[in-house]
Design an enzyme around this catalytic site. Structure first.
Site, PDB file in Angstrom:
ATOM      1  N   LEU A 174      -3.516 -17.533  -5.750  1.00 59.32           N
ATOM      2  CA  LEU A 174      -2.834 -16.247  -5.587  1.00 59.32           C
ATOM      3  C   LEU A 174      -1.555 -16.393  -4.755  1.00 59.32           C
ATOM      4  O   LEU A 174      -0.646 -15.568  -4.875  1.00 59.32           O
ATOM      5  CB  LEU A 174      -3.788 -15.246  -4.920  1.00 59.32           C
TER       6      LEU A 174
ATOM      7  N   TYR B  58       5.036  -1.349   5.002  1.00 57.30           N
ATOM      8  CA  TYR B  58       4.608  -0.910   3.679  1.00 57.30           C
ATOM      9  C   TYR B  58       3.091  -0.706   3.614  1.00 57.30           C
ATOM     10  O   TYR B  58       2.595   0.344   3.178  1.00 57.30           O
ATOM     11  CB  TYR B  58       5.026  -1.903   2.583  1.00 57.30           C
TER      12      TYR B  58
ATOM     13  N   ASP C 130       7.912   0.053  -0.953  1.00 54.17           N
ATOM     14  CA  ASP C 130       7.950  -1.344  -1.410  1.00 54.17           C
ATOM     15  C   ASP C 130       9.158  -1.520  -2.333  1.00 54.17           C
ATOM     16  O   ASP C 130      10.000  -0.627  -2.435  1.00 54.17           O
ATOM     17  CB  ASP C 130       6.637  -1.724  -2.113  1.00 54.17           C
TER      18      ASP C 130
ATOM     19  N   ARG D 151      -8.688   2.105  -7.914  1.00 53.17           N
ATOM     20  CA  ARG D 151      -8.511   3.553  -7.998  1.00 53.17           C
ATOM     21  C   ARG D 151      -9.815   4.242  -8.384  1.00 53.17           C
ATOM     22  O   ARG D 151      -9.859   5.466  -8.511  1.00 53.17           O
ATOM     23  CB  ARG D 151      -7.429   3.897  -9.037  1.00 53.17           C
TER      24      ARG D 151
ATOM     25  N   CYS E 234      11.316   8.754 -19.058  1.00 55.47           N
ATOM     26  CA  CYS E 234      11.163   8.983 -17.620  1.00 55.47           C
ATOM     27  C   CYS E 234      11.056  10.478 -17.313  1.00 55.47           C
ATOM     28  O   CYS E 234      11.876  11.272 -17.772  1.00 55.47           O
ATOM     29  CB  CYS E 234      12.343   8.390 -16.861  1.00 55.47           C
TER      30      CYS E 234
ATOM     31  N   GLU F 230      -4.122  -3.655  -1.523  1.00 56.12           N
ATOM     32  CA  GLU F 230      -2.741  -3.582  -1.053  1.00 56.12           C
ATOM     33  C   GLU F 230      -2.259  -4.915  -0.486  1.00 56.12           C
ATOM     34  O   GLU F 230      -1.101  -5.291  -0.660  1.00 56.12           O
ATOM     35  CB  GLU F 230      -2.581  -2.470  -0.013  1.00 56.12           C
TER      36      GLU F 230
END
Length: 394
Positions: free
Chosen positions: A82, A122, A140, A27, A204, A39
């Site tokens: 991974l 996605y 997702d 980011r 939330c 991603e």
DNA sequence: AATCCGGGGCC
DNA sequence: GGCCCAGGATT
């Protein structure tokens, strides 16, 4: 009504994301390549797991061109541990696509991005929205959980039809010109607040109008059929210590081009029994070593069993390996006898596991430094590290 | 629609 | 130590 709810949801979520978003490596830049790599890594994988891999990967392959030109072994090694290794191979194949078809830059085009290897519904949505701010939904598991709860959707999220209807909804929710932040906000809420087991409803940002919570159903949503349990397999593996010129090294082989753990390295092993402990866990060491010795000889590896070294387990999505590792000593003498026909040919009743479909596998004698160059699944890496550290297994 | 592809975290 | 989580490709 529903329209008001949607408006509320999108506005509040975006506002929350503005101050709650995590500082993640991908980011910090707008580079579509970084977004793409992250991603792909994040498919089926948690953020905390991905972060160190992401740093190493970008350091080693800073550009799409560098990735396209790298030896596949190095890409796979960078992905070691991974999981879902076809992601790494597809990523590199796609880097070549981008280099050849799009001049080395990820295209700001839905169809072109969709056509890249390893990019499905996605990932297409996440690249288009996060990298280019295009209003394409990125649905997702997190997003389906959040939407199921907020809009009280009781359709089974395992079904493709459910995902598609969620995409229609998710697209309608994207505020004008805010696709990048909004899609990330949706996933961030799922990761930080609207978590699977005990959602943090009290903190939330959209709890007031969450239909699932109001109905007291937040922990029962999303509806999802359970996956089947992985089937057990009992396998016998050989840790063959070299002698003579190969002293200090052990034998490893490379798996075939396709299928489970494609092109990863491993210890030679055979399937002793599927489903049946009587041929696996219940098999005594002597007959087990016998089978293994014969299977190795059938592949031209002559070695004498020394005894049980250790046991190990490894779980895939659909298979659970129970692995017994036997120590062997390479025996050129046996090989010489075999060449003279003095040793009976193996019936090859038990073939080496990975050689069932393909031509003979590539094999190598390796030391610890070699081990660090080759990509192994975790289970074999642990065994080899244990061995080279000179440790006695627990 | 069903199956094949890893690994890690939580309780 | 069992249970849960989570996309794409292939058939």
């Amino acid at each position: 009504m529903q329209q008001d709810n949607q408006q509320f949801f999108s506005t509040e979520l975006l506002d929350w994301y503005g101050h709650a978003k995590r500082d993640l490596p991908w980011r910090r830049h707008r580079d579509p390549y970084f977004i793409w790599v992250s991603e792909i890594m994040l498919q089926q994988t948690r953020v905390d797991t991905v972060i160190p891999y992401f740093h190493r990967f970008i350091e080693k392959f800073p550009t799409i061109e560098a990735l396209a030109q790298a030896p596949e072994d190095e890409v796979l090694k960078c992905w070691e541990g991974l999981g879902y290794y076809s992601r790494a191979r597809n990523l590199q194949a796609a880097a070549k696509q981008v280099t050849e078809l799009h001049g080395g830059a990820i295209p700001d085009d839905l169809n072109a991005v969709s056509a890249l290897k390893g990019v499905g519904p996605y990932t297409r949505g996440s690249i288009m929205s996060i990298a280019f701010n295009r209003p394409v939904p990125a649905v997702d598991g997190n997003v389906m959980r959040v939407l199921s709860r907020f809009f009280l959707i009781e359709e089974d999220i395992v079904k493709v039809s459910t995902r598609k209807s969620m995409e229609v909804l998710a697209e309608a929710l994207i505020p004008e010109g805010r696709a990048s932040d909004f899609n990330q906000a949706l996933m961030e809420l799922g990761a930080l607040v609207c978590t699977p087991k005990s959602p943090h409803c009290l903190t939330c940002p959209v709890m007031q109008h969450c239909q699932g919570r109001i109905a007291g159903m937040e922990t029962q949503l999303p509806v999802k059929t359970k996956a089947k349990k992985p089937r057990p397999e009992y396998r016998l593996a050989a840790l063959i210590e070299g002698s003579g010129a190969e002293a200090g090294r052990v034998l490893v082989q490379q798996r075939p081009q396709a299928g489970l753990l494609a092109r990863m390295w491993e210890l030679p092993h055979i399937l002793a029994a599927a489903e049946n402990p009587a041929g696996g866990a219940g098999l005594a060491d002597e007959p087990a070593m016998d089978r293994l010795t014969q299977a190795l000889a059938a592949e031209g590896h002559y070695a004498q069993p020394q005894g049980l070294y250790m046991e190990a387990e490894h779980t895939f999505s659909h298979i659970h390996w129970n692995l017994r590792v036997y120590r062997f000593r390479q025996s050129p003498e046996l090989g010489a006898l075999a060449a003279l026909g003095a040793v009976a040919e193996s019936s090859a009743e038990y073939e080496l596991a990975a050689s069932e479909k393909d031509a003979p596998l590539k094999t190598r004698w390796i030391n610890q430094a070699d081990m660090e160059q080759l990509a192994f699944p975790n289970v074999f890496l642990k065994i080899l590290k244990q061995y080279f550290d000179g440790g006695i297994p627990q």
